[in-house]
Write an enzyme that holds these catalytic residues in place. Sequence first.
Site, PDB file in Angstrom:
ATOM      1  N   LYS A   1     -64.803 -66.103 108.664  1.00 45.48           N
ATOM      2  CA  LYS A   1     -65.584 -65.426 109.799  1.00 45.48           C
ATOM      3  C   LYS A   1     -64.763 -64.964 110.651  1.00 45.48           C
ATOM      4  O   LYS A   1     -63.351 -64.798 110.514  1.00 45.48           O
ATOM      5  CB  LYS A   1     -66.124 -66.785 110.700  1.00 45.48           C
ATOM      6  CG  LYS A   1     -65.289 -67.812 111.350  1.00 45.48           C
ATOM      7  CD  LYS A   1     -65.994 -69.049 111.922  1.00 45.48           C
ATOM      8  CE  LYS A   1     -64.996 -69.871 112.356  1.00 45.48           C
ATOM      9  NZ  LYS A   1     -65.424 -71.048 113.135  1.00 45.48           N
TER      10      LYS A   1
ATOM     11  N   ARG B   1     -73.116 -77.986 120.555  1.00 49.70           N
ATOM     12  CA  ARG B   1     -73.072 -76.758 120.081  1.00 49.70           C
ATOM     13  C   ARG B   1     -74.445 -76.391 119.511  1.00 49.70           C
ATOM     14  O   ARG B   1     -75.257 -76.203 120.018  1.00 49.70           O
ATOM     15  CB  ARG B   1     -71.805 -76.376 119.622  1.00 49.70           C
ATOM     16  CG  ARG B   1     -71.714 -74.724 119.238  1.00 49.70           C
ATOM     17  CD  ARG B   1     -70.385 -74.425 118.777  1.00 49.70           C
ATOM     18  NE  ARG B   1     -70.197 -74.674 117.434  1.00 49.70           N
ATOM     19  CZ  ARG B   1     -68.935 -74.244 117.009  1.00 49.70           C
ATOM     20  NH1 ARG B   1     -67.933 -73.676 117.406  1.00 49.70           N
ATOM     21  NH2 ARG B   1     -68.645 -74.469 115.693  1.00 49.70           N
TER      22      ARG B   1
ATOM     23  N   HIS C   1     -69.442 -80.803 113.160  1.00 53.15           N
ATOM     24  CA  HIS C   1     -68.189 -80.210 113.413  1.00 53.15           C
ATOM     25  C   HIS C   1     -67.479 -81.171 114.345  1.00 53.15           C
ATOM     26  O   HIS C   1     -68.044 -81.646 115.454  1.00 53.15           O
ATOM     27  CB  HIS C   1     -68.575 -78.949 113.988  1.00 53.15           C
ATOM     28  CG  HIS C   1     -67.313 -77.900 114.229  1.00 53.15           C
ATOM     29  ND1 HIS C   1     -66.406 -77.722 113.124  1.00 53.15           N
ATOM     30  CD2 HIS C   1     -67.032 -77.206 115.335  1.00 53.15           C
ATOM     31  CE1 HIS C   1     -65.412 -76.537 113.470  1.00 53.15           C
ATOM     32  NE2 HIS C   1     -65.934 -76.407 114.650  1.00 53.15           N
TER      33      HIS C   1
ATOM     34  N   ARG D   1     -63.627 -77.719 105.762  1.00 47.12           N
ATOM     35  CA  ARG D   1     -63.575 -76.347 106.107  1.00 47.12           C
ATOM     36  C   ARG D   1     -62.271 -75.892 106.891  1.00 47.12           C
ATOM     37  O   ARG D   1     -62.519 -75.548 108.100  1.00 47.12           O
ATOM     38  CB  ARG D   1     -64.893 -76.287 107.023  1.00 47.12           C
ATOM     39  CG  ARG D   1     -66.080 -76.676 106.207  1.00 47.12           C
ATOM     40  CD  ARG D   1     -67.269 -76.565 107.244  1.00 47.12           C
ATOM     41  NE  ARG D   1     -67.272 -77.123 108.351  1.00 47.12           N
ATOM     42  CZ  ARG D   1     -67.570 -78.233 108.965  1.00 47.12           C
ATOM     43  NH1 ARG D   1     -68.235 -78.951 108.108  1.00 47.12           N
ATOM     44  NH2 ARG D   1     -67.381 -78.301 110.243  1.00 47.12           N
TER      45      ARG D   1
ATOM     46  N   TYR E   1     -48.131 -46.982 132.632  1.00 45.01           N
ATOM     47  CA  TYR E   1     -49.029 -46.995 133.859  1.00 45.01           C
ATOM     48  C   TYR E   1     -48.669 -47.972 134.947  1.00 45.01           C
ATOM     49  O   TYR E   1     -48.270 -49.043 134.494  1.00 45.01           O
ATOM     50  CB  TYR E   1     -50.495 -47.372 133.319  1.00 45.01           C
ATOM     51  CG  TYR E   1     -51.181 -46.625 132.475  1.00 45.01           C
ATOM     52  CD1 TYR E   1     -51.375 -45.234 133.067  1.00 45.01           C
ATOM     53  CD2 TYR E   1     -51.458 -46.820 131.318  1.00 45.01           C
ATOM     54  CE1 TYR E   1     -52.109 -44.163 132.230  1.00 45.01           C
ATOM     55  CE2 TYR E   1     -52.005 -45.646 130.325  1.00 45.01           C
ATOM     56  CZ  TYR E   1     -52.461 -44.513 130.650  1.00 45.01           C
ATOM     57  OH  TYR E   1     -53.020 -43.699 130.124  1.00 45.01           O
TER      58      TYR E   1
ATOM     59  N   CYS F   1     -50.352 -49.604 126.997  1.00 46.15           N
ATOM     60  CA  CYS F   1     -51.512 -48.664 127.195  1.00 46.15           C
ATOM     61  C   CYS F   1     -52.570 -49.021 125.896  1.00 46.15           C
ATOM     62  O   CYS F   1     -52.274 -49.809 125.233  1.00 46.15           O
ATOM     63  CB  CYS F   1     -50.904 -47.167 126.816  1.00 46.15           C
ATOM     64  SG  CYS F   1     -49.603 -47.034 127.789  1.00 46.15           S
TER      65      CYS F   1
ATOM     66  N   ASP G   1     -53.203 -47.180 123.361  1.00 44.83           N
ATOM     67  CA  ASP G   1     -53.009 -46.899 121.969  1.00 44.83           C
ATOM     68  C   ASP G   1     -51.241 -46.989 121.859  1.00 44.83           C
ATOM     69  O   ASP G   1     -50.617 -46.742 120.881  1.00 44.83           O
ATOM     70  CB  ASP G   1     -52.904 -45.360 121.693  1.00 44.83           C
ATOM     71  CG  ASP G   1     -54.377 -44.935 122.065  1.00 44.83           C
ATOM     72  OD1 ASP G   1     -55.456 -45.799 121.767  1.00 44.83           O
ATOM     73  OD2 ASP G   1     -54.566 -44.289 122.964  1.00 44.83           O
TER      74      ASP G   1
END
Length: 349
Positions: free
Chosen positions: A22, A120, A149, A201, A243, A290, A292
Amino acid sequence: MQRNLAVLRKKIGSSLFCLPVKANAYGHGLVEVARFAQKMRVDCLGVSCLREGIALREANIQIPILVFGAIHEEQIAGMIEYELQCSISSRYKAELVAKMCASLQKKCRIHLEIDTGIQRTGVRPTTALGLFEFVSQCPYFHLVGIYSHLATADLPEDLYAEKQIALFSALKGQIKGECLWHLANSGGTLFYPHSHFDMVRPGLISYGYFPNGETGSEIAPCLSLKSRVSYFKVVEAGRGISYGHHYRTSRQTRIVTVPIGYGDGYRRAFFNRAPVLIRGRRYAVAGAICMDQFMVDVGEDEVYVGDEVTLIGKQGNEEVSLWELAHLADTIPYEILCGFNERLPRISV
Ligand SMILES: *Cc1c(COP(=O)(O)O)cnc(C)c1O
């Protein structure tokens, strides 16, 4: 990853192995990991939702896929069409799925989910038997498994985890369903052998991280995060970097730029703190991350444009661990991994 899977296989004996993939396989790349898992003869893949299941089927993954999450009514037809195994955790959903099967004239493979204490999804233990009887007599269902779970198995010897395991075991005795009973996540697989039942799992540990932060065994991380120096400049003393100028140079120094940022999932919380490795030496991020890119103050050291920058993993004798970064961002490894997005190319080595 191959080694991790082999170590875990040995640990679980004859139990089956469901590999959770997942959230883009915990950030590692959904299809890449699933293809590898299929090759490694993993018994089943675990995803959270219909979309992830469809992505796998469209990539020609043929092994069983279990969808952990509760499904919405309009997703049922897709679950059946793509031959995904549903988690059934209420009588109401069971009836809806059965109705859709009837109208499509198709069978559906299902797992019954029982909530033994995470609050859950999952039917209450007291109503599990009734739901089991309902799905068992329904001609459209093939009951593949019954599962639950664990909420607190990240550490060994947790009393609540023991309670959940005991409850699940008792239900197995009462219900007598001839199918795969499964409960263990990473913590269960590692620390609670009596939670293995017919299938495990383990997600996080398959990717090489202990849920309690432990390291140094045969299990090792299979991901590293690397970039390359994209720019270099000499900056005088007393200049603010990035920044907000949250970092100031204390002397004339060399500042290099690394082209990765929070737009890739390299978290803003790492600013002024996270370690990076260049030429086998450890430096810290200078100033704000930043979207990027970010900067590093390398002092007088020789660093060139194009040099490899290791953000997670080993370089020379140094290492930056995912757990270390998670602590800096006040979170857990799972969240850092899942944050790495599609702008980062996944390269298998
Ligand atoms: C995510 C998940 C797992 C795997 O958990 P880890 O802590 O990564 O081992 C197992 N089972 C279910 C139902 C899950 O949602």
